[in-house]
Motif scaffolding. Structure first.
Motif, PDB file in Angstrom:
ATOM      1  N   LEU A 674      -1.154  -6.998   2.075  1.00 44.20           N
ATOM      2  CA  LEU A 674      -0.596  -5.656   1.969  1.00 44.20           C
ATOM      3  C   LEU A 674       0.926  -5.682   1.884  1.00 44.20           C
ATOM      4  O   LEU A 674       1.540  -4.794   1.279  1.00 44.20           O
ATOM      5  N   SER A 675       1.548  -6.697   2.478  1.00 46.29           N
ATOM      6  CA  SER A 675       3.010  -6.784   2.498  1.00 46.29           C
ATOM      7  C   SER A 675       3.588  -7.309   1.193  1.00 46.29           C
ATOM      8  O   SER A 675       4.757  -7.044   0.884  1.00 46.29           O
ATOM      9  N   THR A 678       1.559  -6.439  -5.451  1.00 42.68           N
ATOM     10  CA  THR A 678       2.106  -5.436  -6.361  1.00 42.68           C
ATOM     11  C   THR A 678       0.947  -4.851  -7.164  1.00 42.68           C
ATOM     12  O   THR A 678      -0.201  -5.277  -7.033  1.00 42.68           O
ATOM     13  N   GLU A 679       1.265  -3.897  -8.014  1.00 39.34           N
ATOM     14  CA  GLU A 679       0.200  -3.323  -8.838  1.00 39.34           C
ATOM     15  C   GLU A 679      -0.360  -4.328  -9.839  1.00 39.34           C
ATOM     16  O   GLU A 679      -1.430  -4.115 -10.407  1.00 39.34           O
ATOM     17  N   GLU A 706      -7.378   2.894   1.773  1.00 39.04           N
ATOM     18  CA  GLU A 706      -6.517   4.016   1.386  1.00 39.04           C
ATOM     19  C   GLU A 706      -5.098   3.551   1.080  1.00 39.04           C
ATOM     20  O   GLU A 706      -4.472   4.008   0.125  1.00 39.04           O
ATOM     21  N   HIS A 707      -4.603   2.602   1.904  1.00 34.99           N
ATOM     22  CA  HIS A 707      -3.244   2.092   1.683  1.00 34.99           C
ATOM     23  C   HIS A 707      -3.136   1.371   0.344  1.00 34.99           C
ATOM     24  O   HIS A 707      -2.165   1.579  -0.404  1.00 34.99           O
ATOM     25  N   ILE A 708      -4.112   0.526   0.037  1.00 35.02           N
ATOM     26  CA  ILE A 708      -4.098  -0.177  -1.251  1.00 35.02           C
ATOM     27  C   ILE A 708      -4.157   0.825  -2.398  1.00 35.02           C
ATOM     28  O   ILE A 708      -3.415   0.706  -3.388  1.00 35.02           O
ATOM     29  N   HIS A 709      -5.016   1.812  -2.262  1.00 34.22           N
ATOM     30  CA  HIS A 709      -5.208   2.803  -3.321  1.00 34.22           C
ATOM     31  C   HIS A 709      -3.957   3.634  -3.542  1.00 34.22           C
ATOM     32  O   HIS A 709      -3.523   3.860  -4.688  1.00 34.22           O
ATOM     33  N   GLU A 710      -3.341   4.082  -2.461  1.00 44.51           N
ATOM     34  CA  GLU A 710      -2.224   5.025  -2.581  1.00 44.51           C
ATOM     35  C   GLU A 710      -0.865   4.345  -2.719  1.00 44.51           C
ATOM     36  O   GLU A 710       0.009   4.846  -3.421  1.00 44.51           O
ATOM     37  N   GLN A 711      -0.673   3.200  -2.055  1.00 45.62           N
ATOM     38  CA  GLN A 711       0.651   2.599  -1.983  1.00 45.62           C
ATOM     39  C   GLN A 711       0.851   1.390  -2.896  1.00 45.62           C
ATOM     40  O   GLN A 711       1.975   1.111  -3.304  1.00 45.62           O
ATOM     41  N   ILE A 712      -0.218   0.658  -3.209  1.00 45.84           N
ATOM     42  CA  ILE A 712      -0.061  -0.607  -3.944  1.00 45.84           C
ATOM     43  C   ILE A 712      -0.602  -0.504  -5.367  1.00 45.84           C
ATOM     44  O   ILE A 712       0.102  -0.803  -6.333  1.00 45.84           O
ATOM     45  N   GLY A 713      -1.841  -0.108  -5.507  1.00 44.42           N
ATOM     46  CA  GLY A 713      -2.421   0.024  -6.840  1.00 44.42           C
ATOM     47  C   GLY A 713      -2.913  -1.278  -7.435  1.00 44.42           C
ATOM     48  O   GLY A 713      -3.171  -1.356  -8.640  1.00 44.42           O
TER      49      GLY A 713
END
Length: 858
Positions: A674-675, A678-679, A706-713
């Motif tokens: 998560l850190s 990138t997309e 949710e974090h991957i979906h909203e913040q990383i892509g």
């Protein structure tokens, strides 16, 4: 040291400069060890421990090994991570009064091994140096002393990124400054298993400046200087074979952290150390040792530049198109020895006659390889053909100079061809004719004396002699021979004529051996001038070997050429797991499509255990890695973007070395993904949250999705047993549910291993337990309980929820006084409040949490 003998004083002085190594101290035909070295070596090598008088009050512990078989003992010590200092006599004992002068001529360490018997021919043996700078960046330098290959890289992601970078290469030893942080050194030793050595001087001498001509970053030069100084300190000889330093721009390669490399089993399996069962074992169809090493390097660093990937795919296609020519090429490559390491041995000065024969035989095959390459029609293969220099002049030198079957030693003669040197030919003629004269003399003397058992022999003490048994002495005329030696059953004689011939023969033999040695050294120096060209030839042959191997694997395993697009759509038809499909013995592997367009970033995968969720996830990652390293991929067709990074959390394993539980490891690996993702990355997360309570795990799993979906892509495959998460498809527009199909038949579950759209309707946990042969009464009881729970939920779902909440509140109320009492008596809570984990690197956070864990246990 005054009370010790002069020799022991010499030993102790030399040992003081090599405290971290076993000192192999040459005494006659043995390497001896004393004091602590003897005690330790006798245990490690299982050899006899003795003692000797060293001049002090007590006898000195001592053990030793024969110098002619020392290599095997050195290998055992080095493989265990030890260092060995070789201390030789450096002056002639016959010309010396007193103690013979001795010096350490080489320090053998795990990262500086040169002897072939200590090396894996298909793997590099890297020595690395690691330097940290005030801005938090690290420089890492690599050198394989056996090939001269040297590279450097700058790392900006902190120590955990440096660890991942080191983990990606076959590193045996890491050199750091003496003040390098202790906890970092401990992690290099304990987590990665490296020997850690120290070197503070980073000066690069003038003679080595050409190696860094393309380097313009002070940090990289500083790091390389540390590595170079350590090599000079340990080897104490010419390093002419070191190749110019390659600056590795990590941004040009896919990033694979140490967790992902381990979880994906790229070069070794999780359960069994070794290549078998890994991705490398499936795609390695190389013929040469140097080709196998290059293949592993490509796997460790998949490409990011589409044009570079395309070039490799074109070359694989070129080899794939012409089967017969490729088979001819493969056969020719079997006769090519390890040119890289042979060049290294030439420059290093430890090459022998047999090594040069291997080099000559390899060069003999190059014209045939060129002829075969010329027959390929693809333009990309024509480019490979034009890049090869056959080194005809070097081949001719070796043809003319080195004997067809030389001995393994270089000081006993038999190395040089007849006709190469006129003086040597004269010595050989004299020696040969002299020996023939001896044979004729023996025949003549037998006839003259009538003694059929008379013989002419030779030994180093008395030279040539005529030997007559005592029973036949009566047949010798008086005064015929001059008595030389008396034996139990015979007498030995000489004649003036025999003595004269002996002088001629021995002089010719001695001078012949000396001259051969000198000529061999001259030839070796001439070959040394070709080292750079040999290294270039080795690089080209290695590349050809890897590419033809890719073509061989593609044809054998029915792989397809992937295409790369600028968008973010992943479209793989009938994709397969390259390893699993080869190891299945009874079942046929079931291929599956993977489709994720611009509107889909997350596939939420549900289905029972053993159904193939992890296999499906891994095969996507392995397909991406294979494609970007230049190979074709296991699918009918594959179209995808270039992935900059791959992060995986698949499987459960405690990290016992650092004291981390499965759940802690799981959270750390998830945090790392998560850190840094990138997309343009790929994330594979398997059963996140199962290491804690149901509600904790479910909450964490949903929050991560949710974090991957909203913040990383990033393109993400997320498998779970929490069926409640399938409702996220209604809330997250770029998330899609898929499941692994399973059917129930006559009370048994049948896994179909097919990925279908939508969520799974059951977990089939009890069916899996049944497959594991749990007791029948246990399975029946579990089935009964499951039915009761399902009925209870269906009849009164609100009551079930209320009951659960009530039970939870009762637990909290019961434990509250005890918890409060513990909090009052402990500083742990205050310690947690003071921890700012978010501002730490994952590795530092892990250390802090480990210390906290130990405090809680105490």
């Amino acid at each position: 040291m005054a009370h010790y003998t002069p020799m022991m004083q010499q030993y102790l002085k030399i040992k003081a400069d090599h405290k971290d190594a076993f000192l192999f101290f040459r005494l006659g035909d043995f390497y001896e060890m004393f004091f602590e070295d003897a005690l330790a070596a006798s245990k490690e090598l299982e050899i006899t421990l003795t003692s000797r008088d060293g001049g002090g009050e007590d006898r000195i512990p001592m053990c030793g090994v024969p110098y002619h078989s020392a290599e095997n003992y050195i290998k055992q010590l080095v493989e265990k991570g030890y260092k060995v200092a070789i201390c030789e006599q450096v002056e002639d004992p016959k010309a010396t009064k007193g103690v013979v002068k001795r010096e350490v001529v080489q320090l053998i360490t795990p990262g500086t091994v040169m002897e072939g018997s200590m090396l894996d021919e298909k793997e590099n043996n890297f020595l690395a140096s690691l330097s940290e700078f005030s801005d938090g960046t690290f420089s890492v330098s690599y050198n394989d002393l056996t090939t001269g290959e040297t590279s450097v890289a700058l790392i900006t992601g902190g120590f955990d990124a440096a660890m991942s970078e080191l983990y990606s290469r076959p590193v045996k030893e890491v050199v750091v400054a003496s003040d390098f942080p202790e906890h970092y050194q401990s992690m290099l030793k304990d987590r990665l298993g490296y020997t850690v050595s120290h070197q503070d001087d980073v000066t690069i001498q003038e003679s080595f400046q050409p190696l860094i001509k393309d380097m313009n970053q002070d940090k990289l030069i500083h790091g390389f200087g540390r590595l170079l100084q350590y090599i000079q300190h340990t080897q104490k000889r010419s390093l002419d074979h070191l190749q110019p330093v390659k600056v590795v721009e990590l941004k040009e390669y896919m990033t694979l952290d140490m967790y992902s490399k381990r979880n994906l089993e790229l070069v070794e399996t999780l359960r069994k150390k070794g290549k078998s069962g890994s991705l490398l074992s499936i795609v390695d169809a190389t013929i040469t040792a140097m080709g196998a090493r290059l293949l592993k390097q490509w796997m460790e660093r998949p490409l990011l530049m589409p044009s570079a990937i395309e070039t490799r795919h074109n070359q694989v296609e070129g080899f794939l198109e012409q089967f017969f020519e490729r088979e001819s090429l493969r056969e020719q490559l079997t006769s090519v020895y390890d040119l890289e390491r042979l060049a290294g041995r030439v420059a290093y000065g430890n090459v022998n006659g047999r090594d040069l024969i291997q080099l000559r035989n390899s060069l003999r095959k190059i014209p045939e390889i060129l002829e075969t390459l010329e027959q390929f029609n693809h333009p990309s293969i024509k480019e490979l053909y034009r890049s090869i220099n056959p080194l005809e002049s070097l081949k001719e030198l070796l043809e003319e100079s080195i004997a067809e079957d030389p001995p393994s030693t270089i000081k006993d003669g038999g190395l040089i061809c007849d006709g190469f040197n006129e003086q040597l030919d004269e010595y050989r003629f004299a020696s040969k004719n002299g020996k023939q004269w001896i044979a004729e003399l023996e025949k003549k003397e037998r006839e003259n004396t009538g003694i059929k058992t008379l013989k002419i022999g030779y030994n180093r003490v008395f030279g040539y002699y005529i030997e007559v048994t005592k029973a036949n002495l009566r047949h010798l005329p008086e005064g015929m021979y001059e008595r030389k030696q008396t034996l139990t059953n015979a007498e030995r004689f000489i004649t003036p004529e025999l003595k004269e011939k002996e002088t001629l023969i021995l002089e010719a033999q001695e001078k012949s051996v000396e001259l051969e040695y000198d000529l061999f050294l001259q030839v070796r120096e001439q070959v040394k001038a070709y080292v750079n060209q040999l290294q270039q030839l080795a690089e080209e042959i290695s590349r050809i070997d890897v590419l033809q191997g890719f073509a061989q694997v593609a044809e054998t395993n029915d792989y397809a050429r992937p295409t790369y697009i600028e968008g973010r759509t992943v479209d793989i038809k009938e994709g397969r797991h390259p390893v699993v499909e080869k190891v299945l013995t009874q079942d046929t592997f079931v291929p599956n499509d993977i489709f994720m367009d611009d509107k889909t970033d997350v596939l939420l995968i549900t289905g029972p255990n053993m159904s193939g969720k992890s296999t499906y996830m891994r095969q996507l990652a392995l397909t991406a890695i294979l494609g970007q390293m230049g190979s074709f991929v296991p699918a009918t067709s594959a179209s995808m973007p270039v992935f900059d990074q791959i992060f995986t959390r698949i499987g459960a394993a405690d990290d016992l070395v650092s004291g981390q539980s499965t759940f802690m490891v799981e959270m750390l690996e998830a945090n790392h993904a998560l850190s840094h993702a990138t997309e343009n990355s790929m994330i594979l997360l398997d059963e996140i949250g199962r290491g804690t309570s149901t509600y904790d795990g479910m909450a964490l799993a949903q929050a991560i999705v949710e974090h991957i979906h909203e913040q990383i892509g990033a393109k993400t495959l997320f498998s779970t047993h929490y069926h409640e998460l399938t409702a996220l498809e209604e809330q997250l527009e770029r998330l899609q549910n898929v499941h692994v199909r399973a059917e129930e038949y006559e009370g048994n579950v049948v896994f179909l291993h097919q990925i279908k759209e939508g969520p799974a309707d059951e977990s089939y946990g009890i069916h899996v337990a049944k497959l594991a042969d749990l007791p029948t009464e246990l399975i029946d009881r579990a089935t009964e309980l499951l039915a009761q729970l399902e009925n209870s939920t269906q009849e009164n779902p609100e009551k079930v929820e209320d009951d659960h909440d009530q039970q939870l509140s009762l637990f909290v109320e019961e434990s509250k006084p005890k918890v409060e009492k513990k909090r009052e008596a402990s500083t742990i809570e205050k310690h947690v409040e003071n921890l700012n984990l978010l501002e730490m690197t994952p590795m530092d956070a892990m250390n802090e949490l480990y210390q906290l864990q130990k405090r809680i246990k105490s």
